[in-house]
Design a protein around this motif. Structure first.
Motif, mmCIF file in Angstrom:
data_model
loop_
_atom_site.group_PDB
_atom_site.id
_atom_site.type_symbol
_atom_site.label_atom_id
_atom_site.label_comp_id
_atom_site.label_asym_id
_atom_site.label_seq_id
_atom_site.Cartn_x
_atom_site.Cartn_y
_atom_site.Cartn_z
ATOM 1 N N ARG A 1 163.166 7.492 1.911
ATOM 2 C CA ARG A 1 164.443 7.271 2.391
ATOM 3 C C ARG A 1 165.228 6.812 1.269
ATOM 4 N N LEU A 2 164.707 6.357 0.385
ATOM 5 C CA LEU A 2 165.649 6.159 -1.037
ATOM 6 C C LEU A 2 166.170 7.362 -1.467
ATOM 7 N N LEU A 3 165.395 8.319 -1.699
ATOM 8 C CA LEU A 3 165.536 9.503 -2.405
ATOM 9 C C LEU A 3 166.421 10.292 -1.728
ATOM 10 N N THR A 4 166.702 10.131 -0.526
ATOM 11 C CA THR A 4 167.721 11.004 0.480
ATOM 12 C C THR A 4 169.005 10.087 0.419
ATOM 13 N N GLY A 5 169.297 9.069 -0.195
ATOM 14 C CA GLY A 5 170.380 8.397 -0.174
ATOM 15 C C GLY A 5 170.723 7.204 0.692
ATOM 16 N N ASP A 6 169.640 6.815 1.315
ATOM 17 C CA ASP A 6 169.704 5.999 2.220
ATOM 18 C C ASP A 6 169.678 4.492 1.231
ATOM 19 N N ARG A 7 171.057 3.886 1.386
ATOM 20 C CA ARG A 7 171.358 2.490 0.501
ATOM 21 C C ARG A 7 171.600 1.325 1.444
ATOM 22 N N ARG A 8 170.939 1.445 2.818
ATOM 23 C CA ARG A 8 170.980 0.149 3.603
ATOM 24 C C ARG A 8 170.353 -1.151 2.872
ATOM 25 N N TRP A 9 170.704 -2.214 3.209
ATOM 26 C CA TRP A 9 170.023 -3.328 2.606
ATOM 27 C C TRP A 9 168.895 -3.673 3.442
ATOM 28 N N ALA A 10 168.852 -2.879 4.502
ATOM 29 C CA ALA A 10 167.351 -3.379 5.387
ATOM 30 C C ALA A 10 166.359 -2.322 4.834
ATOM 31 N N THR A 11 166.643 -1.181 4.415
ATOM 32 C CA THR A 11 165.830 -0.225 3.695
ATOM 33 C C THR A 11 165.396 -0.849 2.296
ATOM 34 N N ALA A 12 166.281 -1.405 1.477
ATOM 35 C CA ALA A 12 166.137 -2.037 0.344
ATOM 36 C C ALA A 12 165.039 -3.251 0.541
ATOM 37 N N ALA A 13 165.032 -3.923 1.542
ATOM 38 C CA ALA A 13 164.156 -5.179 1.929
ATOM 39 C C ALA A 13 162.913 -4.663 2.353
ATOM 40 N N VAL A 14 162.939 -3.793 3.212
ATOM 41 C CA VAL A 14 161.434 -3.191 3.655
ATOM 42 C C VAL A 14 160.779 -2.532 2.170
ATOM 43 N N THR A 15 161.417 -1.856 1.441
ATOM 44 C CA THR A 15 161.017 -1.360 0.410
ATOM 45 C C THR A 15 160.362 -2.401 -0.555
ATOM 46 N N GLY A 16 160.816 -3.519 -0.792
ATOM 47 C CA GLY A 16 160.470 -4.465 -1.721
ATOM 48 C C GLY A 16 159.264 -5.105 -1.243
ATOM 49 N N VAL A 17 159.401 -5.456 0.176
ATOM 50 C CA VAL A 17 158.167 -6.234 0.811
ATOM 51 C C VAL A 17 156.858 -5.227 0.832
ATOM 52 N N ALA A 18 157.222 -3.845 1.226
ATOM 53 C CA ALA A 18 156.020 -3.296 1.054
ATOM 54 C C ALA A 18 155.300 -3.098 -0.152
ATOM 55 N N ALA A 19 156.295 -2.781 -1.456
ATOM 56 C CA ALA A 19 155.658 -2.713 -2.679
ATOM 57 C C ALA A 19 155.031 -4.102 -3.110
ATOM 58 N N GLY A 20 155.620 -5.263 -2.797
ATOM 59 C CA GLY A 20 154.837 -6.385 -2.824
ATOM 60 C C GLY A 20 153.519 -6.559 -2.300
ATOM 61 N N LEU A 21 153.296 -6.224 -0.939
ATOM 62 C CA LEU A 21 152.357 -6.034 -0.385
ATOM 63 C C LEU A 21 150.916 -5.156 -0.984
ATOM 64 N N ALA A 22 151.721 -3.897 -1.549
ATOM 65 C CA ALA A 22 150.738 -3.026 -2.232
ATOM 66 C C ALA A 22 150.240 -3.693 -3.465
ATOM 67 N N LEU A 23 151.080 -4.405 -4.187
ATOM 68 C CA LEU A 23 150.711 -5.045 -5.381
ATOM 69 C C LEU A 23 149.537 -6.005 -5.144
ATOM 70 N N LEU A 24 149.414 -6.517 -3.866
ATOM 71 C CA LEU A 24 148.262 -7.509 -3.818
ATOM 72 C C LEU A 24 147.016 -6.908 -3.301
#
Length: 299
Positions: A1-24
């Protein structure tokens, strides 16, 4: 969704949490970080007027990823002096004769073989030639998908970085012991979803009209066939008896009640059949993949 131009704050928040969970989860989730960073910053290309909003959302992704899972890697540096401390699996061998051709053959065969399925201690596996054919086919399909839209190269980035990490570790082990150990295809699985999606899009682009119309069903059928083949290879290797008697042996020796064991074997196929109508109606006949609406800069 980021690559297709989705710049909603909710998308950014979900992406950050998902990336953090992956790092764990595992060290090979680390290659997801640069891919997420590029995906966050890519909208800046040719759109400087949106820089403030893009950087703010990228900052949110970074903060959340660090707060959820990035702190562990910082701790490793503070405590151990290394991002990912290693372990000594084999003793060093003196006077190892370095043979690049031998290493390349050993490394590539082990990586490809284990990527497509190698059950147990490398005891049940697909034929190597089939794994090679599948690998080449996947590379061609992914290449076709990325050729159609260069932004999709970001989705390949985690696999490329993880592959480089495995190559460096394998070469280091080979120089130390003469054996390229710890070379396993599962180390690339952190980005398996992106590879499957790109492969499916690529199949749609490379195929004719009939292939494009039935693209989702064909991909599902291929996945089920591969899973069934690996399941049968495992059953044939670990349970005795002629033919289907091996399945009876599996059920008999299972620690679960027989109905539960049978259900675990049957449910994936049943779920796939039930999902077929939705898959057929939700396909992308053009082979381009689904498009996501581009919200306005303030969205």
């Amino acid at each position: 969704r980021l690559l297709t131009g989705d710049r909603r704050w909710a998308t950014a928040a979900v992406t950050g949490v998902a990336a953090g969970l992956a790092l764990l989860t595992k060290g090979f989730a680390v290659p997801l970080v640069p891919a997420v960073a590029v995906a966050c910053l890519l909208p800046l290309a040719g759109r400087r007027q949106a820089a403030k909003g893009v950087l703010a959302r990228a900052g949110l992704v970074a903060v959340l990823a660090m707060a959820v899972g990035g702190w562990w890697w910082v701790r490793n540096v503070v405590v151990h002096g290394n991002v990912q401390p290693g372990v000594g699996l084999r003793p060093r061998v003196d006077d190892v004769e370095l043979d690049i051709v031998d290493f390349a053959g050993n490394f590539s065969s082990r990586l490809i073989d284990s990527f497509w399925g190698n059950i147990g201690w490398r005891e049940a596996a697909l034929p190597l030639w089939l794994s090679v054919v599948l690998s080449v086919g996947l590379l061609v399909a992914v290449g076709a998908a990325c050729w159609a839209d260069r932004r999709r190269l970001v989705l390949v980035l985690p696999t490329a970085i993880a592959g480089a990490m495995v190559l460096a570790a394998g070469w280091g082990a080979y120089r130390k012991t003469g054996v390229s150990y710890a070379t396993q295809g599962r180390y690339l699985f952190a980005s398996i979803t992106a590879l499957v999606a790109l492969g499916a899009i690529g199949i749609g682009r490379l195929g004719g009209g009939w292939v494009r119309r039935h693209q989702p069903v064909l991909v599902l059928a291929g996945a089920l066939a591969l899973q069934a083949a690996m399941l049968w290879l495992a059953i044939r290797r670990y349970w005795a008896g002629p033919g289907l008697d091996r399945i009876d042996a599996l059920v008999a020796f299972s620690p679960l009640p027989s109905p539960v064991t049978v259900a675990l074997l049957v449910l994936p196929l049943a779920a796939a059949v039930l999902a077929l109508p939705a898959i057929r109606s939700g396909g992308a006949p053009s082979g381009q993949g689904p498009e996501v609406a581009r919200p306005e800069a303030g969205g």
